[in-house]
Design an enzyme around this catalytic site. Structure first.
Site, PDB file in Angstrom:
ATOM      1  N   CYS A 175     -14.094  33.434 -57.409  1.00 53.54           N
ATOM      2  CA  CYS A 175     -14.039  32.468 -58.390  1.00 53.54           C
ATOM      3  C   CYS A 175     -15.197  33.304 -59.336  1.00 53.54           C
ATOM      4  CB  CYS A 175     -14.511  31.204 -58.431  1.00 53.54           C
ATOM      5  SG  CYS A 175     -16.053  31.695 -57.128  1.00 53.54           S
TER       6      CYS A 175
ATOM      7  N   CYS B 260     -16.396  11.989 -69.356  1.00 53.29           N
ATOM      8  CA  CYS B 260     -15.370  13.372 -69.249  1.00 53.29           C
ATOM      9  C   CYS B 260     -14.269  13.522 -69.817  1.00 53.29           C
ATOM     10  CB  CYS B 260     -16.665  13.987 -68.320  1.00 53.29           C
ATOM     11  SG  CYS B 260     -16.692  15.299 -68.065  1.00 53.29           S
TER      12      CYS B 260
ATOM     13  N   GLN C  23     -11.006  22.348 -53.302  1.00 55.28           N
ATOM     14  CA  GLN C  23     -10.692  22.805 -54.430  1.00 55.28           C
ATOM     15  C   GLN C  23     -11.104  21.909 -55.801  1.00 55.28           C
ATOM     16  OE1 GLN C  23     -10.949  26.224 -55.882  1.00 55.28           O
ATOM     17  NE2 GLN C  23     -10.351  27.413 -54.052  1.00 55.28           N
TER      18      GLN C  23
ATOM     19  N   CYS D 227     -18.423  22.387 -70.794  1.00 53.73           N
ATOM     20  CA  CYS D 227     -17.758  23.364 -71.036  1.00 53.73           C
ATOM     21  C   CYS D 227     -17.909  23.863 -72.292  1.00 53.73           C
ATOM     22  CB  CYS D 227     -16.583  22.430 -71.776  1.00 53.73           C
ATOM     23  SG  CYS D 227     -15.610  20.775 -70.554  1.00 53.73           S
TER      24      CYS D 227
ATOM     25  N   TYR E 247     -14.706  31.701 -44.741  1.00 52.41           N
ATOM     26  CA  TYR E 247     -14.774  30.939 -46.399  1.00 52.41           C
ATOM     27  C   TYR E 247     -13.424  29.777 -46.348  1.00 52.41           C
ATOM     28  CZ  TYR E 247     -17.500  34.976 -47.003  1.00 52.41           C
ATOM     29  OH  TYR E 247     -18.013  36.325 -47.292  1.00 52.41           O
TER      30      TYR E 247
ATOM     31  N   ASP F 122     -12.427  33.668 -49.423  1.00 54.19           N
ATOM     32  CA  ASP F 122     -12.728  32.969 -51.067  1.00 54.19           C
ATOM     33  C   ASP F 122     -13.900  32.599 -50.528  1.00 54.19           C
ATOM     34  OD1 ASP F 122     -12.281  31.930 -52.592  1.00 54.19           O
ATOM     35  OD2 ASP F 122     -11.102  29.443 -51.438  1.00 54.19           O
TER      36      ASP F 122
ATOM     37  N   CYS G  20     -13.725  16.248 -77.358  1.00 53.46           N
ATOM     38  CA  CYS G  20     -16.059  16.193 -77.249  1.00 53.46           C
ATOM     39  C   CYS G  20     -16.279  15.496 -77.226  1.00 53.46           C
ATOM     40  CB  CYS G  20     -15.683  16.572 -75.826  1.00 53.46           C
ATOM     41  SG  CYS G  20     -17.381  16.096 -74.801  1.00 53.46           S
TER      42      CYS G  20
END
Length: 469
Positions: A425, A176, A300, A96, A329, A398, A87
């Protein structure tokens, strides 16, 4: 902002460093934000862009009592896993963190991030941590189905992008490499429409102007795009002309929405969302399960890896067809519906009303016979159901990055479902929550990391817990 595991690092060390100080550093591992971690006289130093095994000369940029931050002055010994990031604005955007690292190596390091969190926040004594290899992607590019880009006008030109790390400088994203190509295209054309029609752009400092954010969501199954303009004003300026141009230039946009956020806030969305043209939802399919998605509903961001993640959750749940399942959740009902063909009943809850409306619709659409979805917090609904005499056999959680609410953890420890599947996460909050459950009588059977966001430092995981006999 540094994570709690970084903040706790080097707590007893008395070494002090100063801004601009330089010293050689051997990088031992990656930190939770993707930076290299080394030790200068036992003082923890975080170096963005450095990789494990590298020997660098570091320049201190932000000294601290417990840990410091530094920049790479020179790489004396380069990692064999270092690559050139493809990139062109990788070092500016901040979206990133690991494009300079071979993909397979990043998968290894992500599993290690989970291991670090468990070693820091849990006490497994002599038990071996059951952490598996991270499940990655065959083609880890253009995988994100949603983008949220802030809009500004710079020297008369409309820009849309992300803020650079630790700054308020907007980096314009013309393309992107991790966003779906349709997201890139729709955002670019929308910028051109705003420019051509001279639409008022929001000025954060003056708190004036109309358009704040361009949000796109792409259905990987159908190719349809949902476009949301977040505005600081009640109406979209030149609304009729904007609608005509979107229809003419962006036929793939089947759902055009407006969200109104007139507050001085860093939050993307306000509370009000209205239909501009087309449908109020777009449709996505995961495996054999189809979903309707409204503008603010959580879904997601990587559909391909979502199937991997949810199959791991199904495997961890070990269902027989008779279980009562809670999907805490729940968002639009994704995990619960994925598991619904192997349970007797599924119940879920979420604080966003539009998500629950979608979840109920999705359950009906997919032929789920016994379900209940409610607006509210898991820590409120689960105790209420238990008081009514309904207790779950399996609970899937989650939660957001902050982890499970303490009230929910307390309820889980009191009601003791036979099995808990924790989709996470954030390895740090996962480990802290799991330790509470472990001390309450649960055994950790398996921890499966899944790479939902290639080239970033983020890692998701599915942890299987069962009540000890």
């Amino acid at each position: 902002m540094k994570s709690s595991n970084q903040a706790s690092a080097g707590k007893t060390n008395t070494t002090t460093v100063e801004v601009g100080q330089q010293f050689p550093l051997t990088i031992k591992r990656l930190g939770i934000n993707g930076e290299g971690v080394g030790y200068y006289k036992r003082h923890v130093v975080f170096v963005p862009g450095a990789l494990p095994g590298e020997e660098v000369v570091a320049t201190v940029t932000k000294p601290g009592e417990r840990f410091s931050e530094a920049a790479i002055k020179k790489i004396r010994k380069k990692s064999t896993e270092r690559i050139d990031p493809p990139c062109p604005i990788y070092d500016q955007c901040g979206g990133c963190q690991l494009q300079h690292m071979e993909y397979e190596a990043s998968l290894r390091e992500k599993a290690d991030l989970v291991r670090q969190a468990f070693e820091r926040y849990t006490n497994f004594s002599n038990e071996k941590l059951p952490i598996q290899k991270t499940r990655g992607m065959d083609n880890p590019w253009y995988y994100r189905n949603k983008s949220q880009l802030q809009v500004k006008k710079s020297k008369g030109v409309v820009e849309a992008g992300l803020y650079a790390q630790n700054s308020h400088k907007l980096i314009d994203l013309s393309a992107c490499m991790v966003q779906h190509k349709s997201s890139n295209h729709v955002t670019q054309v929308m910028k051109e429409i705003l420019q051509d029609l001279d639409i008022s752009i929001y000025n954060e400092r003056k708190h004036r102007g109309a358009i704040r954010t361009i949000v796109t969501r792409v259905s990987f199954k159908t190719g349809d795009v949902q476009l949301v303009l977040v505005t600081a004003e009640e109406t979209i300026p030149k609304r009729k002309q904007v609608i005509e141009e979107v229809k003419k230039r962006l036929p793939e946009v089947t759902s055009f929405m407006q969200n109104i956020n007139d507050q001085k806030t860093s939050l993307i969305f306000g509370d009000r969302t209205t239909l501009v043209s087309g449908e109020e939802t777009i449709h996505e399919t995961l495996g054999d399960v189809s979903f309707s998605l409204s503008a603010r509903a959580f879904f997601q961001l990587n559909p391909e890896q979502t199937v991997v993640l949810y199959n791991e959750a199904k495997k961890a749940a070990k269902l027989t067809g008779t279980e009562k399942l809670v999907d805490a959740y729940c968002g639009v009902g994704t995990i619960g519906l994925w598991l619904s063909d192997q349970v007797a009943e599924v119940r879920g809850m979420d604080v966003i009303e539009e998500s629950i409306v979608d979840a109920r619709h999705n359950a009906r659409k997919n032929g789920v016979r016994s379900y209940q979805y409610e607006v509210g917090k898991a820590e409120e609904w689960l105790p209420k159901w238990v008081r009514q005499g309904w207790s779950p056999d399996v609970v899937v959680v989650d939660p957001p990055r902050t982890g499970c609410d303490q009230k929910l953890l307390t309820t889980l420890k009191q009601t003791k479902p036979q099995r808990i599947v924790y989709v996470s996460c954030n390895p740090s909050t996962l480990a802290k929550d799991v330790e509470q459950l472990r001390l309450a009588g649960y055994k950790v059977n398996n921890i499966q990391p899944v790479d939902m966001f290639p080239w970033t430092a983020q890692v998701e995981s599915v942890t299987e817990l069962s009540l000890k006999k």
